[in-house]
Design a protein around this motif. Structure first.
Motif, PDB file in Angstrom:
ATOM      1  N   ALA A 118      -9.636   3.939   2.506  1.00 35.43           N
ATOM      2  CA  ALA A 118      -8.653   4.155   3.569  1.00 35.43           C
ATOM      3  C   ALA A 118      -9.237   4.997   4.700  1.00 35.43           C
ATOM      4  CB  ALA A 118      -7.414   4.830   2.998  1.00 35.43           C
ATOM      5  N   LEU A 119      -9.972   6.052   4.367  1.00 27.31           N
ATOM      6  CA  LEU A 119     -10.562   6.914   5.394  1.00 27.31           C
ATOM      7  C   LEU A 119     -11.564   6.166   6.268  1.00 27.31           C
ATOM      8  CD1 LEU A 119     -11.146  10.245   3.418  1.00 27.31           C
ATOM      9  CD2 LEU A 119      -9.398   9.786   5.152  1.00 27.31           C
ATOM     10  N   ALA A 120     -12.221   5.175   5.684  1.00 27.66           N
ATOM     11  CA  ALA A 120     -13.214   4.401   6.437  1.00 27.66           C
ATOM     12  C   ALA A 120     -12.590   3.266   7.244  1.00 27.66           C
ATOM     13  CB  ALA A 120     -14.258   3.821   5.474  1.00 27.66           C
ATOM     14  N   ALA A 121     -11.305   3.013   7.059  1.00 26.80           N
ATOM     15  CA  ALA A 121     -10.645   1.898   7.735  1.00 26.80           C
ATOM     16  C   ALA A 121     -10.569   2.137   9.237  1.00 26.80           C
ATOM     17  CB  ALA A 121      -9.241   1.704   7.163  1.00 26.80           C
ATOM     18  N   PRO A 122     -10.742   1.078  10.040  1.00 29.63           N
ATOM     19  CA  PRO A 122     -10.633   1.235  11.494  1.00 29.63           C
ATOM     20  C   PRO A 122      -9.211   1.566  11.910  1.00 29.63           C
ATOM     21  CG  PRO A 122     -10.888  -1.087  10.895  1.00 29.63           C
ATOM     22  CD  PRO A 122     -11.094  -0.298   9.643  1.00 29.63           C
ATOM     23  N   ALA A 123      -9.113   2.446  12.928  1.00 31.92           N
ATOM     24  CA  ALA A 123      -7.800   2.861  13.429  1.00 31.92           C
ATOM     25  C   ALA A 123      -7.911   3.218  14.903  1.00 31.92           C
ATOM     26  CB  ALA A 123      -7.275   4.055  12.632  1.00 31.92           C
ATOM     27  N   THR A 153       0.849  -1.191   0.000  1.00 26.75           N
ATOM     28  CA  THR A 153       0.000   0.000   0.000  1.00 26.75           C
ATOM     29  C   THR A 153       0.883   1.238   0.000  1.00 26.75           C
ATOM     30  OG1 THR A 153      -1.775  -1.148   1.180  1.00 26.75           O
ATOM     31  CG2 THR A 153      -1.806   1.260   1.233  1.00 26.75           C
ATOM     32  N   LEU A 154       0.564   2.161  -0.890  1.00 27.36           N
ATOM     33  CA  LEU A 154       1.303   3.416  -1.040  1.00 27.36           C
ATOM     34  C   LEU A 154       0.349   4.564  -0.735  1.00 27.36           C
ATOM     35  CD1 LEU A 154       4.092   4.578  -2.159  1.00 27.36           C
ATOM     36  CD2 LEU A 154       2.902   4.803  -4.344  1.00 27.36           C
ATOM     37  N   ILE A 155       0.783   5.523   0.093  1.00 27.73           N
ATOM     38  CA  ILE A 155      -0.079   6.657   0.433  1.00 27.73           C
ATOM     39  C   ILE A 155       0.653   7.984   0.240  1.00 27.73           C
ATOM     40  CG2 ILE A 155      -1.333   5.288   2.158  1.00 27.73           C
ATOM     41  CD1 ILE A 155       0.086   7.076   4.324  1.00 27.73           C
ATOM     42  N   GLU A 156      -0.128   9.025  -0.007  1.00 32.74           N
ATOM     43  CA  GLU A 156       0.359  10.397   0.065  1.00 32.74           C
ATOM     44  C   GLU A 156      -0.451  11.109   1.136  1.00 32.74           C
ATOM     45  OE1 GLU A 156       0.571  14.667  -2.350  1.00 32.74           O
ATOM     46  OE2 GLU A 156      -0.307  12.914  -3.323  1.00 32.74           O
ATOM     47  N   LEU A 157       0.227  11.539   2.193  1.00 34.75           N
ATOM     48  CA  LEU A 157      -0.416  12.323   3.249  1.00 34.75           C
ATOM     49  C   LEU A 157       0.081  13.755   3.105  1.00 34.75           C
ATOM     50  CD1 LEU A 157      -2.343  12.011   5.704  1.00 34.75           C
ATOM     51  CD2 LEU A 157      -0.296  11.925   7.146  1.00 34.75           C
ATOM     52  N   ALA A 158      -0.841  14.682   2.947  1.00 32.29           N
ATOM     53  CA  ALA A 158      -0.484  16.062   2.612  1.00 32.29           C
ATOM     54  C   ALA A 158      -0.772  17.022   3.762  1.00 32.29           C
ATOM     55  CB  ALA A 158      -1.249  16.502   1.365  1.00 32.29           C
ATOM     56  N   ALA A 166       4.322  10.402  12.512  1.00 34.14           N
ATOM     57  CA  ALA A 166       3.668   9.336  13.284  1.00 34.14           C
ATOM     58  C   ALA A 166       2.237   9.133  12.803  1.00 34.14           C
ATOM     59  CB  ALA A 166       3.681   9.685  14.769  1.00 34.14           C
ATOM     60  N   LEU A 167       1.558  10.215  12.454  1.00 28.64           N
ATOM     61  CA  LEU A 167       0.208  10.115  11.903  1.00 28.64           C
ATOM     62  C   LEU A 167       0.233   9.324  10.597  1.00 28.64           C
ATOM     63  CD1 LEU A 167      -2.802  10.847  11.642  1.00 28.64           C
ATOM     64  CD2 LEU A 167      -2.091  13.038  10.643  1.00 28.64           C
ATOM     65  N   ALA A 168       1.230   9.590   9.765  1.00 22.42           N
ATOM     66  CA  ALA A 168       1.347   8.851   8.503  1.00 22.42           C
ATOM     67  C   ALA A 168       1.476   7.353   8.752  1.00 22.42           C
ATOM     68  CB  ALA A 168       2.544   9.361   7.708  1.00 22.42           C
ATOM     69  N   GLU A 169       2.223   6.984   9.784  1.00 25.40           N
ATOM     70  CA  GLU A 169       2.376   5.565  10.116  1.00 25.40           C
ATOM     71  C   GLU A 169       1.039   4.957  10.551  1.00 25.40           C
ATOM     72  OE1 GLU A 169       5.080   3.382   9.943  1.00 25.40           O
ATOM     73  OE2 GLU A 169       5.754   5.016   8.657  1.00 25.40           O
ATOM     74  N   LYS A 170       0.270   5.693  11.334  1.00 23.75           N
ATOM     75  CA  LYS A 170      -1.051   5.211  11.752  1.00 23.75           C
ATOM     76  C   LYS A 170      -1.959   5.003  10.536  1.00 23.75           C
ATOM     77  CE  LYS A 170      -1.052   7.875  16.077  1.00 23.75           C
ATOM     78  NZ  LYS A 170      -1.723   8.999  16.771  1.00 23.75           N
ATOM     79  N   VAL A 171      -1.951   5.983   9.651  1.00 23.91           N
ATOM     80  CA  VAL A 171      -2.782   5.908   8.447  1.00 23.91           C
ATOM     81  C   VAL A 171      -2.349   4.734   7.584  1.00 23.91           C
ATOM     82  CG1 VAL A 171      -3.405   7.085   6.297  1.00 23.91           C
ATOM     83  CG2 VAL A 171      -3.314   8.365   8.449  1.00 23.91           C
ATOM     84  N   LEU A 172      -1.044   4.564   7.420  1.00 22.13           N
ATOM     85  CA  LEU A 172      -0.526   3.479   6.595  1.00 22.13           C
ATOM     86  C   LEU A 172      -0.842   2.121   7.202  1.00 22.13           C
ATOM     87  CD1 LEU A 172       1.030   2.758   4.060  1.00 22.13           C
ATOM     88  CD2 LEU A 172       3.153   3.043   5.345  1.00 22.13           C
ATOM     89  N   ASP A 173      -0.718   2.005   8.521  1.00 23.40           N
ATOM     90  CA  ASP A 173      -1.069   0.756   9.215  1.00 23.40           C
ATOM     91  C   ASP A 173      -2.505   0.359   8.905  1.00 23.40           C
ATOM     92  OD1 ASP A 173       1.396   0.429  10.390  1.00 23.40           O
ATOM     93  OD2 ASP A 173       0.807   1.313  12.313  1.00 23.40           O
ATOM     94  N   ALA A 174      -3.407   1.326   9.047  1.00 20.21           N
ATOM     95  CA  ALA A 174      -4.831   1.051   8.864  1.00 20.21           C
ATOM     96  C   ALA A 174      -5.164   0.777   7.404  1.00 20.21           C
ATOM     97  CB  ALA A 174      -5.653   2.228   9.374  1.00 20.21           C
ATOM     98  N   ALA A 175      -4.593   1.561   6.493  1.00 25.58           N
ATOM     99  CA  ALA A 175      -4.890   1.396   5.071  1.00 25.58           C
ATOM    100  C   ALA A 175      -4.364   0.069   4.542  1.00 25.58           C
ATOM    101  CB  ALA A 175      -4.293   2.554   4.274  1.00 25.58           C
ATOM    102  N   SER A 176      -3.158  -0.314   4.961  1.00 26.13           N
ATOM    103  CA  SER A 176      -2.595  -1.579   4.484  1.00 26.13           C
ATOM    104  C   SER A 176      -3.328  -2.775   5.080  1.00 26.13           C
ATOM    105  CB  SER A 176      -1.103  -1.653   4.798  1.00 26.13           C
ATOM    106  OG  SER A 176      -0.855  -1.533   6.185  1.00 26.13           O
ATOM    107  N   ALA A 177      -3.848  -2.629   6.302  1.00 25.74           N
ATOM    108  CA  ALA A 177      -4.575  -3.733   6.948  1.00 25.74           C
ATOM    109  C   ALA A 177      -5.830  -4.123   6.177  1.00 25.74           C
ATOM    110  CB  ALA A 177      -4.934  -3.358   8.382  1.00 25.74           C
TER     111      ALA A 177
END
Length: 275
Positions: free
Chosen positions: A111-116, A72-77, A91-102
């Motif tokens: 990705a926005l709807a993914a649980p975190a 999973t590849l993300i761009e957090l802006a 650190a926020l990017a890591e949280k987002v990436l964890d949830a999106a890749s899961a």
């Protein structure tokens, strides 16, 4: 007199990524109590999220994660490079990436709807944006499947997190050549893997444009088909990865380099911050 120092302001600002004035005011209101100042900044930021909705986000980072045979590849802006390199933002990017890749998210919406952490990615971003004091948005998400992957993250500025990210999916054993091709993608910015993937409407539009250009240049009508075909092929070399001249040796195509290395390229994704 407020019970804090300039060093306290600096430390809290670096911790949260908040602005100098907002941080100082929060510490003043909290009489130097850091935990209370954080809560003040959070509440103030939450009210400000809506006001920041129309702001531009030209900074940020690219991150990638391999999980269960997918990447999973993300761009957090965000708005400024100060926030982009802040520990809270990374650190926020890591949280987002964890949830999106899961959840193998392949769209921003998924990705926005993914649980975190008992919430959703969307809420986590909103909460952190409230503290950071800038607009933060998940701009792009892509998940690739494949047998093997090469992940290449490139820093355009040594003081900032990666600004360009490439994921290359392939079959074969030559990881060194796969990495070189991933680096080529970061530089050459192809839009499609092969010319077969280019929409026919795009090809026809290009053919119309180069035909008109060729006529305006006074090219003989009889020679137009060959000239136009040559220019359409040049278009494919711009947008199709396999058709492109290899960055390390422009006498070879990427297709030739991959074939010689025993690689079959099956997909790729390339993100660049703000592009």
């Amino acid at each position: 007199m407020a019970n804090f120092t300039i060093a306290d302001i600096k430390a809290l600002r670096e911790q949260l990524g908040t602005g100098m004035v907002d941080t100082k005011k929060a510490l003043e209101e909290a009489d130097g109590d850091v935990e209370k100042a954080v809560e003040i900044l959070r509440l103030k930021g939450a009210k400000g999220n809506a006001k920041r909705a129309d702001r531009s986000t030209s900074e940020g980072l690219i991150a990638a994660r391999e999980l269960d045979g997918k990447v999973t590849l993300i761009e957090l802006a965000c708005e400024t490079d100060f926030v982009a390199k802040n520990e809270r933002f990374t650190a926020l990017a890591e949280k987002v990436l964890d949830a999106a890749s899961a959840v193998s998210a392949d769209s921003v919406e998924a990705a926005l709807a993914a649980p975190a952490g008992g919430s959703t990615v969307e809420q986590v971003i909103s909460d952190d944006a409230a503290i950071i004091g800038e607009k933060v948005e998940l701009r792009r998400v892509r998940t690739l499947s494949g047998d093997s992957f090469e992940i290449y993250l490139h820093k355009t500025n040594k003081d900032l997190p990666p600004q360009v990210g490439v994921v290359l999916a392939y079959t074969g054993e030559d990881a060194e050549t796969a990495r070189a091709i991933a680096q080529h993608i970061s530089f050459a910015n192809p839009s499609f893997l092969s010319r077969d993937e280019v929409p026919e409407a795009d090809v026809e539009k290009e053919r119309e444009i180069v035909t008109e250009i060729s006529r305006n240049e006074g090219k003989p009508e009889a020679a137009l088909p060959k000239i136009v075909e040559g220019r359409v092929n040049a278009f494919f070399k711009q947008v199709s990865l396999l058709d492109q001249d290899y960055a390390r040796d422009n006498k070879l195509s990427v297709a030739k380099v991959a074939a010689d290395a025993g690689l079959t390229l099956t997909g790729f994704a390339r993100f660049k911050v703000g592009a």
